[in-house]
Design a protein around this motif. Structure first.
Motif, PDB file in Angstrom:
ATOM      1  N   THR A 187       0.848  -1.212   0.000  1.00 19.87           N
ATOM      2  CA  THR A 187       0.000   0.000   0.000  1.00 19.87           C
ATOM      3  C   THR A 187       0.878   1.256   0.000  1.00 19.87           C
ATOM      4  O   THR A 187       0.923   2.008   0.970  1.00 19.87           O
ATOM      5  N   HIS A 188       1.514   1.443  -1.138  1.00 19.73           N
ATOM      6  CA  HIS A 188       2.616   2.411  -1.250  1.00 19.73           C
ATOM      7  C   HIS A 188       2.192   3.843  -1.565  1.00 19.73           C
ATOM      8  O   HIS A 188       3.047   4.708  -1.690  1.00 19.73           O
ATOM      9  N   HIS A 189       0.889   4.060  -1.777  1.00 20.91           N
ATOM     10  CA  HIS A 189       0.448   5.447  -2.041  1.00 20.91           C
ATOM     11  C   HIS A 189       0.092   6.196  -0.755  1.00 20.91           C
ATOM     12  O   HIS A 189      -0.248   7.371  -0.816  1.00 20.91           O
ATOM     13  N   LEU A 249       8.198  -2.636  -7.505  1.00 20.65           N
ATOM     14  CA  LEU A 249       8.021  -2.898  -8.936  1.00 20.65           C
ATOM     15  C   LEU A 249       6.545  -2.931  -9.331  1.00 20.65           C
ATOM     16  O   LEU A 249       6.189  -3.446 -10.391  1.00 20.65           O
ATOM     17  N   ASP A 250       5.692  -2.400  -8.472  1.00 19.28           N
ATOM     18  CA  ASP A 250       4.327  -2.122  -8.896  1.00 19.28           C
ATOM     19  C   ASP A 250       4.424  -1.109 -10.041  1.00 19.28           C
ATOM     20  O   ASP A 250       5.364  -0.321 -10.102  1.00 19.28           O
ATOM     21  N   VAL A 251       3.439  -1.121 -10.949  1.00 20.95           N
ATOM     22  CA  VAL A 251       3.546  -0.236 -12.115  1.00 20.95           C
ATOM     23  C   VAL A 251       3.325   1.241 -11.756  1.00 20.95           C
ATOM     24  O   VAL A 251       3.671   2.131 -12.530  1.00 20.95           O
ATOM     25  N   HIS A 252       2.762   1.467 -10.567  1.00 20.69           N
ATOM     26  CA  HIS A 252       2.547   2.847 -10.119  1.00 20.69           C
ATOM     27  C   HIS A 252       3.682   3.269  -9.177  1.00 20.69           C
ATOM     28  O   HIS A 252       4.168   2.441  -8.398  1.00 20.69           O
ATOM     29  N   GLN A 253       4.082   4.535  -9.239  1.00 24.31           N
ATOM     30  CA  GLN A 253       5.216   4.955  -8.400  1.00 24.31           C
ATOM     31  C   GLN A 253       4.882   4.813  -6.909  1.00 24.31           C
ATOM     32  O   GLN A 253       3.762   5.111  -6.479  1.00 24.31           O
ATOM     33  N   ALA A 309       1.326  -6.902  -9.744  1.00 24.27           N
ATOM     34  CA  ALA A 309       1.006  -7.663 -10.962  1.00 24.27           C
ATOM     35  C   ALA A 309       0.646  -6.719 -12.113  1.00 24.27           C
ATOM     36  O   ALA A 309       0.416  -7.165 -13.236  1.00 24.27           O
ATOM     37  N   ASP A 310       0.603  -5.424 -11.841  1.00 21.95           N
ATOM     38  CA  ASP A 310       0.051  -4.516 -12.850  1.00 21.95           C
ATOM     39  C   ASP A 310       0.961  -4.080 -13.997  1.00 21.95           C
ATOM     40  O   ASP A 310       0.476  -3.441 -14.926  1.00 21.95           O
ATOM     41  N   PRO A 311       2.274  -4.461 -14.031  1.00 21.12           N
ATOM     42  CA  PRO A 311       3.005  -4.233 -15.289  1.00 21.12           C
ATOM     43  C   PRO A 311       2.608  -5.237 -16.398  1.00 21.12           C
ATOM     44  O   PRO A 311       3.014  -5.088 -17.546  1.00 21.12           O
ATOM     45  N   ALA A 346       0.906  -6.099  -3.789  1.00 23.45           N
ATOM     46  CA  ALA A 346       0.644  -4.783  -4.386  1.00 23.45           C
ATOM     47  C   ALA A 346      -0.444  -4.879  -5.465  1.00 23.45           C
ATOM     48  O   ALA A 346      -1.296  -5.766  -5.400  1.00 23.45           O
ATOM     49  N   GLY A 347      -0.382  -4.000  -6.475  1.00 30.05           N
ATOM     50  CA  GLY A 347      -1.524  -3.842  -7.389  1.00 30.05           C
ATOM     51  C   GLY A 347      -1.669  -4.945  -8.419  1.00 30.05           C
ATOM     52  O   GLY A 347      -0.771  -5.753  -8.635  1.00 30.05           O
ATOM     53  N   GLY A 348      -2.803  -4.943  -9.062  1.00 30.68           N
ATOM     54  CA  GLY A 348      -3.123  -5.903 -10.117  1.00 30.68           C
ATOM     55  C   GLY A 348      -4.588  -5.738 -10.450  1.00 30.68           C
ATOM     56  O   GLY A 348      -5.442  -5.982  -9.601  1.00 30.68           O
ATOM     57  N   TYR A 349      -4.839  -5.253 -11.670  1.00 35.75           N
ATOM     58  CA  TYR A 349      -6.210  -4.895 -12.070  1.00 35.75           C
ATOM     59  C   TYR A 349      -6.480  -5.495 -13.448  1.00 35.75           C
ATOM     60  O   TYR A 349      -6.762  -4.791 -14.411  1.00 35.75           O
ATOM     61  N   GLY A 350      -6.337  -6.819 -13.514  1.00 35.30           N
ATOM     62  CA  GLY A 350      -6.445  -7.491 -14.805  1.00 35.30           C
ATOM     63  C   GLY A 350      -7.820  -7.310 -15.434  1.00 35.30           C
ATOM     64  O   GLY A 350      -8.821  -7.236 -14.743  1.00 35.30           O
TER      65      GLY A 350
HETATM   66 ZN   LIG Z   1      -0.191  -0.386  -8.856  1.00 34.02          ZN
END
Ligand SMILES: [Zn+2]
Length: 299
Positions: free
Chosen positions: A114-116, A153-157, A230-232, A271-275
């Motif tokens: 939860t990096h944001h 390495l989540d696709v969001h900074q 997973a979002d990259p 972390a993220g992943g919005y397939g």
């Molecule tokens: Zn993300």
């Protein structure tokens, strides 16, 4: 390998909400069938641990349900008691994984990343910053001399992590992300690499190698926290990058090999992943767990 889960602390969301909450229980179902995994209910992060990374005034607002409508919109979840519990457990899972990794080499949080979340505000589905909380908790509760690198390495900074840890040279923040993706106002990590839209496996893996080389030359870590978003993946709705499933596997392998070569304990979060298809996101997270399991045997 120990894996800490939180999926049964369900956060109530309105019908049609875009957060893929069910990916976590689906992931646990798959992980439960693997041999060599010990599933453990995540403990709650305590107030003291949360305050290593957050302002007291923010923690109180979260606990007492006093976040404004605007603050709740920034987070993206409506406030509820369950939201508070879920957020505490999610941070507690990374704390527990990090402590376990120090003993056993590798450990997983089946959610988190939860990096944001900033010191005094939540954002982008993040209430508490689990990586910052876990890194600081290791230093406060295990050893003040620990130096920790957060490899995001989540696709969001990892903007919240970068901001919270900006003036802390005992924790190194590395973020490799989509340059044109949320958050549109980036923060300054110790090392940032913003990738162009449509980035494929070769460019991605080459860039990752360069980032890890830089980390190696600039910082002497004793412990790693890895956000394995997973979002990259090319099947992601929000990611804008084009990594294949094999490219994602090689990404994870690169990070776990980096840790193993240096005998560094590594805790990782999903972390993220919005397939576009939830199965593809769950498969990528599951692949990360299986890859970690291969490495765990070598510690
Ligand atoms: Zn993300």
């Amino acid at each position: 390998m120990k894996a800490f889960y939180t999926d049964h602390f369900v956060l109530p969301l309105p019908v049609g909400h875009r957060f893929p909450m069910e990916k976590y229980s689906r992931l646990r179902d798959l992980v439960a069938n693997l041999s060599g995994i010990e599933l453990i209910e995540a403990p709650s992060a305590t107030d003291t641990q949360i305050l290593y990374a957050h302002d007291p005034s923010y923690l109180i607002k979260v606990i007492e349900g006093k976040l404004s409508a605007h603050e709740q919109r920034e987070i993206g979840f409506p406030w509820s008691e369950q939201m508070v519990e879920r957020s505490r457990r999610s941070a507690g899972a990374t704390v527990a994984a990090a402590k376990t990794a120090l003993q056993e080499g590798i450990a997983a949080n089946l959610a988190g990343g939860t990096h944001h979340a900033y010191r005094d505000a939540g954002s982008g589905f993040c209430v508490f910053n689990d990586s910052a909380i876990a890194a600081r908790t290791l230093q406060k509760e295990i050893s003040s001399t620990l130096k920790i690198a957060v490899i995001d390495l989540d696709v969001h900074q990892g903007n919240g992590t970068a901001s919270i840890l900006k003036h802390d040279d005992s924790i190194f923040t590395l973020s490799m992300h989509g340059e044109n993706n949320f958050p549109f106002q980036k923060e300054e990590s110790d090392l940032d690499l913003g990738l162009a839209d449509g980035c494929h496996d070769d460019t991605y893996l080459h860039s990752l190698g360069k980032c890890l080389d830089q980390l190696d030359s600039r910082f002497k870590a004793n412990c790693l926290i890895f956000l394995a978003g997973a979002d990259p993946h090319e099947g992601d709705r929000l990611g804008r990058l084009q990594l294949s499933t094999e490219g994602m596997r090689l990404r994870d392998e690169t990070v776990f090999q980096y840790a193993l070569d240096r005998q560094l304990p590594i805790a990782f979060s999903m972390a993220g992943g919005y397939g576009k298809e939830i199965e593809s996101t769950v498969d990528i997270h599951f692949q990360t767990i299986k890859t970690a399991l291969q490495f765990q045997k070598q510690y």
